[in-house]
Write a protein that holds these residues in place. Structure first.
Motif, PDB file in Angstrom:
ATOM      1  N   ALA A 299       1.019  -1.815   0.283  1.00  0.00           N
ATOM      2  CA  ALA A 299      -0.334   0.099  -0.107  1.00  0.00           C
ATOM      3  C   ALA A 299       0.856   1.490   0.092  1.00  0.00           C
ATOM      4  N   GLN A 300       2.167   1.148   0.699  1.00  0.00           N
ATOM      5  CA  GLN A 300       2.852   2.557   1.373  1.00  0.00           C
ATOM      6  C   GLN A 300       3.637   2.552  -0.032  1.00  0.00           C
ATOM      7  N   GLY A 301       4.284   1.737  -0.895  1.00  0.00           N
ATOM      8  CA  GLY A 301       5.148   1.387  -1.948  1.00  0.00           C
ATOM      9  C   GLY A 301       5.306   1.369  -3.023  1.00  0.00           C
ATOM     10  N   GLY A 302       4.159   0.472  -3.440  1.00  0.00           N
ATOM     11  CA  GLY A 302       4.113  -0.047  -5.051  1.00  0.00           C
ATOM     12  C   GLY A 302       4.192  -1.672  -4.804  1.00  0.00           C
ATOM     13  N   PRO A 303       4.222  -3.067  -5.884  1.00  0.00           N
ATOM     14  CA  PRO A 303       4.977  -3.796  -6.543  1.00  0.00           C
ATOM     15  C   PRO A 303       6.038  -3.834  -6.035  1.00  0.00           C
ATOM     16  N   ALA A 304       6.700  -3.047  -6.841  1.00  0.00           N
ATOM     17  CA  ALA A 304       7.650  -2.635  -7.801  1.00  0.00           C
ATOM     18  C   ALA A 304       9.258  -2.517  -5.854  1.00  0.00           C
ATOM     19  N   SER A 305       8.783  -1.292  -6.019  1.00  0.00           N
ATOM     20  CA  SER A 305       8.761  -1.239  -3.601  1.00  0.00           C
ATOM     21  C   SER A 305       9.708  -2.328  -3.394  1.00  0.00           C
ATOM     22  N   MET A 306       8.049  -2.927  -3.280  1.00  0.00           N
ATOM     23  CA  MET A 306       7.966  -4.154  -2.265  1.00  0.00           C
ATOM     24  C   MET A 306       9.298  -4.917  -2.426  1.00  0.00           C
TER      25      MET A 306
ATOM     26  N   GLU B 127       1.000  -0.551 -14.165  1.00  0.00           N
ATOM     27  CA  GLU B 127       0.373   0.254 -13.861  1.00  0.00           C
ATOM     28  C   GLU B 127       0.351   0.764 -12.687  1.00  0.00           C
ATOM     29  N   ALA B 128       1.395   0.600 -11.448  1.00  0.00           N
ATOM     30  CA  ALA B 128       2.238   1.630 -10.514  1.00  0.00           C
ATOM     31  C   ALA B 128       2.832   0.674 -10.335  1.00  0.00           C
ATOM     32  N   PRO B 129       4.364   0.920 -10.350  1.00  0.00           N
ATOM     33  CA  PRO B 129       4.747  -0.108  -9.328  1.00  0.00           C
ATOM     34  C   PRO B 129       5.908   0.485  -8.556  1.00  0.00           C
ATOM     35  N   PHE B 130       5.671   1.913  -8.285  1.00  0.00           N
ATOM     36  CA  PHE B 130       5.891   2.473  -7.730  1.00  0.00           C
ATOM     37  C   PHE B 130       4.914   3.223  -7.080  1.00  0.00           C
ATOM     38  N   VAL B 131       4.344   3.409  -5.321  1.00  0.00           N
ATOM     39  CA  VAL B 131       3.910   4.259  -4.914  1.00  0.00           C
ATOM     40  C   VAL B 131       4.160   5.181  -3.446  1.00  0.00           C
ATOM     41  N   GLY B 132       4.116   6.014  -3.533  1.00  0.00           N
ATOM     42  CA  GLY B 132       4.579   7.615  -2.775  1.00  0.00           C
ATOM     43  C   GLY B 132       5.658   7.807  -2.937  1.00  0.00           C
ATOM     44  N   GLY B 133       6.008   8.199  -4.010  1.00  0.00           N
ATOM     45  CA  GLY B 133       7.744   8.765  -4.688  1.00  0.00           C
ATOM     46  C   GLY B 133       9.003   7.847  -3.480  1.00  0.00           C
ATOM     47  N   PHE B 134       9.615   8.517  -3.141  1.00  0.00           N
ATOM     48  CA  PHE B 134      10.842   8.332  -2.575  1.00  0.00           C
ATOM     49  C   PHE B 134      10.711   7.672  -1.240  1.00  0.00           C
ATOM     50  N   GLY B 135       9.394   8.406  -0.082  1.00  0.00           N
ATOM     51  CA  GLY B 135       9.616   8.003   0.699  1.00  0.00           C
ATOM     52  C   GLY B 135       8.124   7.213   0.607  1.00  0.00           C
ATOM     53  N   GLY B 136       7.667   6.821  -0.218  1.00  0.00           N
ATOM     54  CA  GLY B 136       7.025   5.679   0.069  1.00  0.00           C
ATOM     55  C   GLY B 136       8.067   4.503  -0.888  1.00  0.00           C
ATOM     56  N   PHE B 137       8.795   4.428  -1.001  1.00  0.00           N
ATOM     57  CA  PHE B 137      10.437   3.512  -1.300  1.00  0.00           C
ATOM     58  C   PHE B 137      10.887   2.761  -0.240  1.00  0.00           C
ATOM     59  N   ALA B 138      11.506   4.375   0.845  1.00  0.00           N
ATOM     60  CA  ALA B 138      12.182   3.945   1.914  1.00  0.00           C
ATOM     61  C   ALA B 138      11.335   3.207   2.557  1.00  0.00           C
TER      62      ALA B 138
END
Length: 557
Positions: free
Chosen positions: A75-82, A225-236
């Motif tokens: 929910a916070q980072g998206g599938p690719a970030s995860m 569709e949405a590999p990264f969610v929330g920008g760098f903050g969501g990734f971190a």
């Protein structure tokens, strides 16, 4: 070595002379229920069999982090970030466990990585680390009991606190009996988790290719569709939830003081970790990202969190299957709480029998079966935090607890890297070869410890980005970073208040070595606590070799 540098966290059971200790560990048969000969001495007992330790290594720490934390990560980072973050943290954890396994095989003592930081880095730092890790385990138990309420909401939102109370009573009861009770419960719960994840992987593939309620091929749609969610903050943000998910892996070495045949079993434990990360974590996370959209209703919010595992089973078109998966997740919560309670109890016990003593004497008392009941009750009492969820929302509370535990896990990994660096330095400085160690991974020789130190430090600093930018959130910032000043405070208390009182006028350190209470790697004792195999260990090896299913099990793992 000087008295002030003696390891303060070596437990009573591990500091006995080797001949005495070897005689008290008991038989090696998995089904032997006899009491060790020296049970009246108090202290811990080597009651965990190779069967139990092996299964705990495979799945003992798989719990709420994987089954529920992945929902928050998605929910916070998206599938690719995860996927990226869990892979990075998984690799760091694997290298960390190799380094810890190297030290634990050489010195199989309880509370091992706390003991190693004291022995090779700094007794003051070890004191701060031990209390940080004890608090980590206590909060982990509270987090798991809170997670039980979230899981129960799949069926009913009413009186979910009851499940937390029932689990608390059950876990305290099981851990009050014998270390073998802990091991046996973990064995069967871990076996159930392994079987379920294998089923999930198969079902996840089927759902993705079209065996779902809508009979449509999903493929990589959600990644595109949405590999990264929330920008760098969501990734971190995902780094701390990933650290929470992998947390507890390092505490497997805490069982070293109660593990039979540690020279053989501890390296097996470490080798299991790589395949567990690859199969159970990375593949599961990939399938979650493929099959569950990041904006799925109630995936992760203030009041509730839904397990992506349950969602995938639900998407397969079977409410019964989804209920079964949710039941398994509930048992995994029980398993994770069992693991946290066991580890936290042993850490507090270790502090109470340290020399000089670092916790009240009452926590050193054990039953005739080697169970430290006062330490058990003190650790479990912190879990009463879970009942605060009715006021601030189970999802919100669980998120804060998850952050606290994730950062604490990272501090433990950083400390293992520091201890390994100093241990290898001491080993070489005293004219020894790393090849002489009982267990050594030569390919990590040059870069292993520095890699862990630098990478984990980077994780700790960057993961709280979203709590500062674009808007500062005081509660989130505190949950990410409160443990750092607590560590500094505990270090100062021991180094500059307690240490001068315990050492009198025999101060031998000067300069930075005194300021940071550093151990001298040129003179540190490398002989104490080296484990020598006894007849029981040899019999255990023979039994494992003679049983075909055990040979097959270890070969596959």
């Amino acid at each position: 070595m000087p008295q002030e540098n003696l390891t303060p966290l070596l437990l009573a059971s591990s500091s006995m002379p080797q001949s005495t200790a070897a005689a008290s560990y008991g038989a090696t048969d998995d089904h032997d229920a006899s009491t060790p000969k020296n049970a009246h001495d108090g202290g811990l007992q080597r009651g965990l069999s190779s069967r139990q330790v092996s299964m705990i290594a495979i799945a003992g720490t798989i719990g709420t982090g994987l089954f529920l934390g992945t929902g928050k990560s998605l929910a916070q980072g998206g599938p690719a970030s995860m996927l990226i973050c869990y892979a990075i943290v998984g690799f760091i954890v694997y290298i960390t466990l190799l380094l810890l396994g190297e030290m634990s095989t050489q010195y199989p003592v309880a509370a091992s990585f706390n003991a190693f930081t004291s022995r090779f880095v700094s007794p003051s730092y070890s004191f701060a680390l031990a209390y940080n890790y004890w608090l980590n385990d206590a909060i982990s138990l509270a987090s798991d009991l809170t997670a039980a309420q979230l899981v129960l909401q799949f069926w009913t939102p009413l009186h979910t606190w009851i499940i937390s109370l029932v689990f608390w009573v059950f876990l305290v009861g099981v851990n009050s009996i014998h270390v073998r009770s802990y091991g046996e419960l973990e064995y069967w719960l871990s076996l159930l988790k392994v079987a379920t994840i294998i089923v999930f992987i198969i079902l996840g593939i089927l759902v993705n290719v079209g065996v779902n309620k809508e009979h449509r091929y999903i493929g990589g749609h959600y990644f595109r569709e949405a590999p990264f969610v929330g920008g760098f903050g969501g990734f971190a943000n995902v780094f701390v939830t990933a650290s929470f998910a992998y947390g507890g892996t390092e505490s497997l070495a805490i069982t070293a003081g109660e593990t039979r045949n540690p020279t053989r079993n501890i390296p097996r434990v470490v080798r299991f970790v790589f395949w567990r990360i690859m199969i159970f974590y990375i593949l599961s996370i990939l399938l979650i990202g493929l099959n569950v959209p990041h904006d799925y209703p109630d995936l992760s919010n203030r009041s509730t969190t839904t397990s992506p595992f349950t969602i995938v089973f639900k998407e397969a078109g079977s409410t019964v299957a989804a209920s079964f998966m949710n039941t398994v997740i509930l048992t995994s919560v029980l398993s994770a709480g069992n693991h946290a309670l066991f580890a936290g109890t042993r850490v507090l016990y270790g502090l109470s029998v340290a020399s000089p003593r670092q916790a009240p004497t009452i926590f050193s008392k054990t039953t005739s079966r080697g169970v430290p009941i006062p330490a058990l009750l003190a650790t479990s009492s912190i879990s009463l935090l879970c009942f605060g969820s009715s006021f601030i929302g189970s999802g919100q509370l669980w998120g804060w607890l998850q952050n606290l535990v994730g950062v604490s896990n990272q501090i433990a990994w950083l400390s293992i890297g520091l201890a390994s660096y100093r241990f290898r330095q001491a080993w070489i400085r005293q004219g020894r070869s790393l090849e002489d160690l009982k267990f050594h991974t030569s390919w990590t020789r040059i870069w292993g410890p520095p890699f862990v130190i630098v990478s984990v430090t980077g994780l700790i600093l960057v993961q709280g980005w979203s709590s500062i930018f674009p808007h500062f959130s005081a509660t989130d910032f505190i949950s990410y970073y409160i443990e750092i000043p607590l560590m500094v405070l505990m270090f100062i208390v021991w180094a500059y208040i307690v240490r001068p009182l315990t050492r009198g006028n025999t101060q031998q350190q000067t300069g930075l070595q005194w300021v940071f209470d550093l151990v001298d790697t040129r003179t540190v004792d490398l002989e104490t606590d080296v484990y020598e195999d006894n007849e029981a260990d040899k019999a255990d090896d023979t039994q494992n070799q003679q049983t075909w299913w055990r040979r097959l099990f270890f070969w596959i793992a």
